[in-house]
Design an enzyme around this catalytic site. Structure first.
Site, PDB file in Angstrom:
ATOM      1  N   LYS A 106       1.392  -7.449  50.670  1.00  0.00           N
ATOM      2  CA  LYS A 106       2.112  -6.893  49.220  1.00  0.00           C
ATOM      3  C   LYS A 106       3.119  -6.334  49.801  1.00  0.00           C
ATOM      4  CE  LYS A 106       0.537  -8.417  46.445  1.00  0.00           C
ATOM      5  NZ  LYS A 106      -0.760  -9.202  46.524  1.00  0.00           N
ATOM      6  N   TRP A 158      -4.990 -17.919  25.505  1.00  0.00           N
ATOM      7  CA  TRP A 158      -5.306 -17.972  26.819  1.00  0.00           C
ATOM      8  C   TRP A 158      -6.729 -17.800  26.910  1.00  0.00           C
ATOM      9  CZ3 TRP A 158      -2.793 -18.101  31.516  1.00  0.00           C
ATOM     10  CH2 TRP A 158      -3.597 -17.813  32.685  1.00  0.00           C
ATOM     11  N   CYS A 185      -4.976 -12.872  24.815  1.00  0.00           N
ATOM     12  CA  CYS A 185      -4.238 -13.892  23.843  1.00  0.00           C
ATOM     13  C   CYS A 185      -3.163 -13.009  23.148  1.00  0.00           C
ATOM     14  CB  CYS A 185      -5.284 -14.550  22.738  1.00  0.00           C
ATOM     15  SG  CYS A 185      -6.634 -15.388  23.724  1.00  0.00           S
ATOM     16  N   ARG A 245       1.081 -13.771  27.107  1.00  0.00           N
ATOM     17  CA  ARG A 245      -0.120 -13.184  27.034  1.00  0.00           C
ATOM     18  C   ARG A 245      -1.116 -14.432  26.878  1.00  0.00           C
ATOM     19  NH1 ARG A 245      -0.846  -7.913  25.164  1.00  0.00           N
ATOM     20  NH2 ARG A 245      -2.736  -8.653  24.416  1.00  0.00           N
ATOM     21  N   HIS A 283      -6.616  -3.243  71.653  1.00  0.00           N
ATOM     22  CA  HIS A 283      -6.323  -4.407  72.477  1.00  0.00           C
ATOM     23  C   HIS A 283      -5.107  -5.090  72.189  1.00  0.00           C
ATOM     24  CE1 HIS A 283     -10.847  -4.310  73.078  1.00  0.00           C
ATOM     25  NE2 HIS A 283     -10.917  -3.863  72.004  1.00  0.00           N
ATOM     26  N   LYS A 292       4.850 -18.652  41.971  1.00  0.00           N
ATOM     27  CA  LYS A 292       3.524 -18.252  41.625  1.00  0.00           C
ATOM     28  C   LYS A 292       2.133 -19.273  41.941  1.00  0.00           C
ATOM     29  CE  LYS A 292       1.016 -15.356  39.496  1.00  0.00           C
ATOM     30  NZ  LYS A 292       0.566 -14.148  40.215  1.00  0.00           N
ATOM     31  N   GLU A 347       5.821  -9.215  51.201  1.00  0.00           N
ATOM     32  CA  GLU A 347       6.299 -10.179  50.083  1.00  0.00           C
ATOM     33  C   GLU A 347       7.221  -9.671  49.205  1.00  0.00           C
ATOM     34  OE1 GLU A 347       3.527 -12.127  47.882  1.00  0.00           O
ATOM     35  OE2 GLU A 347       2.172 -10.293  47.743  1.00  0.00           O
ATOM     36  N   GLU A 356      -4.278  -7.247  52.759  1.00  0.00           N
ATOM     37  CA  GLU A 356      -3.744  -7.160  51.601  1.00  0.00           C
ATOM     38  C   GLU A 356      -2.544  -6.333  51.285  1.00  0.00           C
ATOM     39  OE1 GLU A 356      -3.525  -9.337  49.367  1.00  0.00           O
ATOM     40  OE2 GLU A 356      -3.089  -8.333  47.687  1.00  0.00           O
ATOM     41  N   ASN A 402      -7.942 -11.990  19.571  1.00  0.00           N
ATOM     42  CA  ASN A 402      -7.673 -11.535  20.791  1.00  0.00           C
ATOM     43  C   ASN A 402      -8.928 -10.532  21.308  1.00  0.00           C
ATOM     44  OD1 ASN A 402      -6.668 -11.071  23.454  1.00  0.00           O
ATOM     45  ND2 ASN A 402      -5.571  -9.122  22.378  1.00  0.00           N
ATOM     46  N   GLY A 403      -9.424 -11.226  22.299  1.00  0.00           N
ATOM     47  CA  GLY A 403     -10.660 -10.330  22.981  1.00  0.00           C
ATOM     48  C   GLY A 403     -12.061 -11.393  23.112  1.00  0.00           C
TER      49      GLY A 403
HETATM   50  C1  F6R Z   1       0.243 -12.949  47.093  1.00  0.00           C
HETATM   51  C2  F6R Z   1      -0.038 -14.194  46.351  1.00  0.00           C
HETATM   52  C3  F6R Z   1      -0.412 -15.518  47.197  1.00  0.00           C
HETATM   53  C4  F6R Z   1      -1.517 -16.254  46.368  1.00  0.00           C
HETATM   54  C5  F6R Z   1      -1.589 -17.640  47.236  1.00  0.00           C
HETATM   55  C6  F6R Z   1      -2.929 -18.261  46.419  1.00  0.00           C
HETATM   56  O1  F6R Z   1       0.685 -11.816  46.186  1.00  0.00           O
HETATM   57  O2  F6R Z   1      -0.157 -14.359  44.922  1.00  0.00           O
HETATM   58  O3  F6R Z   1      -0.632 -15.084  48.440  1.00  0.00           O
HETATM   59  O4  F6R Z   1      -2.754 -15.335  46.556  1.00  0.00           O
HETATM   60  O5  F6R Z   1      -0.558 -18.300  46.994  1.00  0.00           O
HETATM   61  O6  F6R Z   1      -2.595 -18.476  45.054  1.00  0.00           O
HETATM   62  P1  F6R Z   1      -4.098 -18.667  44.132  1.00  0.00           P
HETATM   63  O7  F6R Z   1      -4.845 -17.645  44.143  1.00  0.00           O
HETATM   64  O8  F6R Z   1      -3.151 -19.347  42.926  1.00  0.00           O
HETATM   65  O9  F6R Z   1      -4.649 -20.114  44.788  1.00  0.00           O
END
Ligand code: F6R
Length: 609
Positions: free
Chosen positions: A486, A74, A2, A27, A505, A604, A489, A482, A98-99
């Site tokens: 990363k 948050w 927060c 935050r 294979h 996001k 993307e 993963e 905050n905490g």
């Molecule tokens: C990649 C990334 C996405 C999310 C995916 C699911 O870095 O962030 O692949 O992981 O869109 O999102 P959430 O976790 O919010 O359901």
């Protein structure tokens, strides 16, 4: 996570607090509030939702006063409602926090017995009541704050005022950040530098268990237990934008470096060392319901799906339950075989991903038990599942998930321990080494973060590559996926993750002298096999970037580039391995001049199909 802010001086405080909260909204932003002391009385305004709602409230009903505290929330304990929004008041005492207070339930029980009535579901309100309790017993405000803070377990940064001392403001911290701005007979405190910058550039960074009392135009520093301190102010000449990112160039880098702290927050209050058990406060299913689970089905998308894949290795190994991991968009249209003995675990940072939410609804209709692992409190998925494990990673601003991912892995580890205890597959004796592993994890993560400059050099070396291949085995195979996600993307370079044993294979045909191959080669049960796979790559001219265990000279001699991680338990290896892979992708993106925090075409939170 927060944001808190406080002001004491000669100027009208409410606009200063509001402007400060705007700079801390990164935050947390599910509710906000402010308290001013005016005419010897505390005046509080709070509102649910983004800060703009509080701003509207203040415009409609203005506040006066030159002492004020504010908060942007948050949620961790208690839903994001107006009642749970800070500031919290008990008697004359008002505070923002905050905490996470880990022993708040015990303290609350004791206070209840002493006729304290609570209005909110938060851990924070307990602090206000504790201080009030001390004051009723005869302590002054400052003395009562000191006594109360010494009873708390967990993390806090607090800023407090009291109707009994209208010209005084107190702030203190343990585990959460707190910066003090020193002006000319005016002072500010905040969770971070940006709110203070427009007012003064002379700042003091409080250390744990330190406190500051502002009164009569001066600031007096001491330890919480009462020893006086002399603190030296630092001159901060950051630009406002740099300050918002805590000095980091991008939110993503800041979030990568925040990870040891966020993991501590995920663990806070959950490892009960005395009882040798794990407490998952909102799990929804009781022990006998958990004991009836015969099968687990994990659904998620993207990075969260990768954490689910790691979860499969953890849960199958330690709980001896069959686990399937599904991409949510496939699961929802597949006529899956699930029923009352299936536990569906939905994993989602945002808690709003449309496909994952639809999968939860599908599972609910078919009678499965449902829980989720979410970061955003009270999000749709958290609400629609029977129970939830919140990751407490704080808002993740970078679109590419980093800290949310590693905290999902920690949440899965905790769930594995809980299920294993209930099902009898994890004995008390086997539990304690897991506790030690988790408690040591943040320190190991700090060491992994030292790979930052190595990751940057490697990114420079391979910046012109057109493709990347990532290889891992066992529990680290999902980390190869993963790492590749990363990389693609963020850098827009094509990348694939593969289980190293699958190379022969098909994918081995891709290897030539232009292909960098990231090999996850820690010293674990698959080590020798991974080394053989690495040799196969080298024999075909591939350029190996190895991530291996400190002191592993064998790999260092063979690979073209190497990054070393400290020795660790194989169950947390995925978390440590994620760090250099995040850093590699981050630097590649930054070197290429891409928009690191908002890569092209991505959002996001994917709330549509
Ligand atoms: C990649 C990334 C996405 C999310 C995916 C699911 O870095 O962030 O692949 O992981 O869109 O999102 P959430 O976790 O919010 O359901």
């Amino acid at each position: 996570m927060c944001g808190i802010v406080g002001y004491i001086g000669q100027q009208p405080a409410p606009p200063i607090i509001l402007e400060g909260l705007q700079k801390l909204e990164y935050r947390g932003y599910d509710s906000a509030g402010i308290c001013t002391i005016d005419g010897g009385q505390a005046h509080i305004r709070r509102s649910k939702g983004k800060l703009v709602n509080l701003a509207r409230l203040l415009a409609a009903v203005p506040m006066q006063g030159s002492v004020a505290i504010g908060h942007t929330r948050w949620a961790t304990h208690g839903k994001p409602t107006e009642t749970n929004a800070h500031p919290h008041k008990a008697g004359p005492v008002v505070l923002v926090h905050n905490g996470i207070i880990e022993n708040y339930l015990t303290l609350k029980k004791d206070l209840h017995c002493n006729n304290h009535n609570f209005k909110s579901d938060t851990d924070t309100e307990v602090i206000a009541h504790l201080i009030e309790h001390e004051m009723v017993r005869g302590s002054g405000f400052e003395e009562a704050v000191r006594a109360a803070l010494q009873e708390l377990k967990g993390a806090y940064a607090v800023c407090l005022v009291s109707e009994t001392e209208p010209g005084m403001m107190i702030a203190a911290k343990h585990g959460s950040p707190l910066v003090v701005g020193l002006g000319d007979r005016e002072f500010m405190v905040a969770s971070d530098i940006p709110p203070i910058l427009p007012h003064t550039r002379e700042m003091v960074f409080l250390e744990d268990d330190e406190m500051v009392v502002f009164k009569d135009g001066s600031a007096r520093f001491s330890t919480v237990s009462g020893d006086s301190l002399t603190k030296i102010a630092r001159h901060i000449d950051w630009s406002p934008l740099l300050a918002e990112k805590d000095g980091y160039r991008h939110f993503m880098l800041k979030e990568i470096f925040e990870q040891p702290r966020t993991v501590q927050d995920t663990l806070a209050g959950r490892l009960l060392e005395d009882e040798e058990d794990v407490c998952l406060e909102d799990l929804g299913l009781n022990d006998s319901e958990l004991a009836q689970v015969r099968r687990i089905c994990i659904v998620a998308c993207g990075t969260s799906w990768h954490s689910g894949l790691v979860g499969k290795y953890l849960l199958e190994e330690h709980c001896r339950l069959p686990v399937e991991v599904d991409i949510a968009s496939e699961f929802r249209y597949r006529n899956p075989v699930i029923g009352p003995e299936t536990l569906l675990i939905a994993i989602s940072q945002s808690g709003e991903t449309a496909d994952t939410l639809a999968a939860v609804r599908e599972a609910t209709i078919r009678g499965a038990r449902t829980i989720s692992i979410c970061n955003v409190i009270d999000s749709s998925i958290a609400r629609e599942t029977e129970g939830v494990i919140y990751t407490h990673a704080g808002p993740e601003i970078g679109v590419a998930s980093t800290k949310a991912f590693v905290t999902q892995l920690v949440a899965l580890y905790l769930l594995m321990l809980r299920l294993g205890r209930v099902g009898g597959s994890i004995t008390l004796e086997r539990m304690l080494p897991h506790f030690a592993t988790l408690l040591h994890l943040p320190a190991l993560m700090e060491r992994a973060l030292r790979l930052d400059s190595a990751a940057e050099s490697i990114a420079r070396r391979y910046q012109h590559a057109g493709d990347f291949l990532y290889l891992g085995r066992g529990i680290n195979y999902p980390i190869a996926l993963e790492g590749a996600l990363k990389m693609k993307e963020l850098s827009y370079i094509h990348a694939e993750g593969y289980p190293a044993g699958e190379m022969k294979h098909g994918p081995i045909a891709l290897i030539d002298e232009n292909l960098p191959v990231v090999v996850l080669a820690l010293k674990d049960r698959h080590y020798q096999k991974v080394i053989s796979n690495m040799e196969e790559v080298i024999a075909r001219g591939g350029r190996v970037i190895a991530i291996c265990t400190e002191g592993d000279n064998e790999v260092a001699l063979k690979a073209e580039s190497v990054m070393y991680l400290p020795e660790c338990s194989e169950w947390i290896a995925p978390i440590l391995l994620s760090i250099p892979l995040q850093l590699l992708a981050y630097h590649m993106s930054s070197i290429k001049g891409n928009d690191v925090d908002q890569p092209r075409n991505l959002a996001k939170s994917v709330t549509v199909e």
